[in-house]
Design an enzyme around this catalytic site. Structure first.
Site, mmCIF file in Angstrom:
data_model
loop_
_atom_site.group_PDB
_atom_site.id
_atom_site.type_symbol
_atom_site.label_atom_id
_atom_site.label_comp_id
_atom_site.label_asym_id
_atom_site.label_seq_id
_atom_site.Cartn_x
_atom_site.Cartn_y
_atom_site.Cartn_z
ATOM 1 N N ASP A 142 0.836 -1.200 0.000
ATOM 2 C CA ASP A 142 0.000 0.000 0.000
ATOM 3 C C ASP A 142 0.873 1.254 0.000
ATOM 4 O O ASP A 142 1.638 1.483 0.925
ATOM 5 C CB ASP A 142 -0.884 -0.059 1.258
ATOM 6 C CG ASP A 142 -1.967 0.996 1.259
ATOM 7 O OD1 ASP A 142 -2.341 1.480 0.185
ATOM 8 O OD2 ASP A 142 -2.450 1.317 2.372
ATOM 9 N N ASP A 201 -10.087 5.124 -1.352
ATOM 10 C CA ASP A 201 -10.751 4.181 -0.447
ATOM 11 C C ASP A 201 -12.275 4.231 -0.551
ATOM 12 O O ASP A 201 -12.875 5.301 -0.656
ATOM 13 C CB ASP A 201 -10.367 4.493 1.007
ATOM 14 C CG ASP A 201 -8.925 4.143 1.294
ATOM 15 O OD1 ASP A 201 -8.152 3.900 0.343
ATOM 16 O OD2 ASP A 201 -8.566 4.119 2.488
HETATM 17 C C1 GLA Z 1 -4.999 3.035 2.834
HETATM 18 C C2 GLA Z 1 -5.605 1.904 2.021
HETATM 19 C C3 GLA Z 1 -6.654 1.185 2.844
HETATM 20 C C4 GLA Z 1 -6.014 0.660 4.116
HETATM 21 C C5 GLA Z 1 -5.362 1.771 4.890
HETATM 22 C C6 GLA Z 1 -4.537 1.267 6.054
HETATM 23 O O1 GLA Z 1 -5.943 4.022 3.109
HETATM 24 O O2 GLA Z 1 -6.160 2.390 0.830
HETATM 25 O O3 GLA Z 1 -7.222 0.146 2.109
HETATM 26 O O4 GLA Z 1 -5.063 -0.327 3.790
HETATM 27 O O5 GLA Z 1 -4.476 2.530 4.059
HETATM 28 O O6 GLA Z 1 -3.913 2.284 6.775
#
Ligand code: GLA
Length: 375
Positions: A142, A201
């Site tokens: 990520d 997200d």
């Molecule tokens: C980002 C990702 C999420 C999650 C968070 C964790 O926002 O897009 O899916 O993994 O980090 O901190």
């Protein structure tokens, strides 16, 4: 670009559960993970195909160990990740874990996780060695502003590096690439990973689901067996979506050949959530062996029409995005709304949700979707 990933790992969109949508950072614990692992077996989720259990951000101890190795958070994971991985595997599930390519994980940036240097920058080999020693089968990698802090990282470069490390790790590992669609990952990520986020997200609201869906338009040609567009994890079963909205959300993810990572509390889900997440008809569309992503083929007023080619035919979806019910009729091999042909329909088409033959007329409530399938 050399293709360095193991193409055999994701012939159809990966399915599983991920801790983030429901438990975020501070709700994550060994108890939650173990309870979820049990519930995935007992609820029928594993039997339906949800075989990855992925622990997202905040599993880590606040600092690396003396040799620079990542360790699990001792308060929330007292028995450690090797033990937990064994428990997950003993239930027939596969084990997923979260890393970030830069200096920080996203929870350090956005959730005030009070940790230091948890990112894998300069620790790529070491972190994969650690994960391999714990039996990890799936990596969510990520981005989290990985170019900050003088790393010099680029989107494609960071994920290529990790793909190379994984290729040498001696263990099959699915890589879920997460950079929120920033650098058009669909144009490069298929060489390195098995799925790539195409958007920011998701949130547990209809508005969020619709925003993400609208950003998938035109991406279908980039997905297929071995690598999938990922419009983010599911919000099915979380507060914020009605039963109808949840069903439409799930049907859309099936039409999009999206990875199906459940994001709810599997330990406490009600019967209608289980029924939806394990529905054989919808999962049959999602996991169709041809691996062709569906597309929105028509938008007319508040009605969106979807089409997905299947190994033995076609799936047609109609979504009512409006606030009023709409009527559809089926005649002479066509699906009609308001005097207008929305799509051709095979004679043997059936309603995927009810199993009933698609004939006569049907009405869709606000935000309701119908999926029809025929040969
Ligand atoms: C980002 C990702 C999420 C999650 C968070 C964790 O926002 O897009 O899916 O993994 O980090 O901190």
């Amino acid at each position: 670009m050399p293709v360095i990933k193991d193409h055999t790992l994701a012939p159809t969109p990966p399915m599983g559960w991920n801790s983030w949508n429901r438990f975020r950072c501070y709700g994550l614990s060994e108890e939650v993970v173990l309870g979820t692992a049990d519930a995935m077996v007992e609820s029928g989720m594993l039997a339906a195909g949800y075989d990855y259990l992925v622990i997202d951000d905040c599993w880590q101890d606040l600092e690396r160990g003396a040799d620079g190795e990542l360790r699990s958070n001792p308060e929330r994971f007292p028995r450690g990740m090797k033990w937990l991985g064994e428990q997950i595997h003993a239930r027939g599930l596969k084990f997923g874990l979260y890393l970030s390519p830069g200096r920080k994980t996203c929870a350090m940036i956005y959730d005030q996780y009070p940790a230091r240097e948890l990112g894998s920058f300069g620790h790529e080999e070491q972190d994969i060695e650690t994960l391999v020693s714990w039996g990890v089968d799936y990596l969510k990698y990520d981005w989290c502003q990985a170019n900050r802090g003088g790393t010099g990282l680029t989107y494609a470069g960071a994920f290529e590096h990790m793909a190379t490390v994984i290729a040498g790790a001696g263990r099959p590992i699915v890589m879920s690439i997460s950079e929120y669609g920033k650098s058009k990952p669909w144009t490069w990520a298929g060489d390195y990973g098995h799925m790539w986020r195409t958007t920011g997200d998701i949130g547990a609201s209809w508005g969020s689901v619709m925003r993400l869906v609208d950003r998938q338009h035109g991406l279908a040609p980039f997905a297929g067996p071995g690598g999938w567009n990922d419009p983010d994890m599911l919000e099915v079963g979380n507060d914020g979506l009605s039963a109808i909205e949840s069903r439409s959300h799930f049907m859309l993810w099936a039409m999009l050949a999206a990875p199906l990572m459940a994001g709810n509390d599997i330990r406490e889900m009600d019967a209608s959530t289980v029924q939806l997440l394990t529905h054989p008809g919808i999962l049959g569309v999602s996991q169709d062996a041809l691996g062709r992503q569906g597309e929105r083929i028509l938008r007319t007023g508040k009605v969106d029409v979807w089409r997905r080619e299947l190994s033995d035919g076609v799936a047609i979806g109609v979504l009512n995005r409006g606030r009023k019910p709409i009527e559809l009729s089926i005649a002479d091999g066509a699906l009609i709304h308001d005097g207008k042909t929305l799509a051709a329909l095979p004679d043997d088409a059936r309603d995927v949700w009810t199993g009933a033959p698609a004939t006569g007329s049907l009405s869709l409530r606000p935000r309701e979707m119908v999926l029809l399938r025929g040969t």
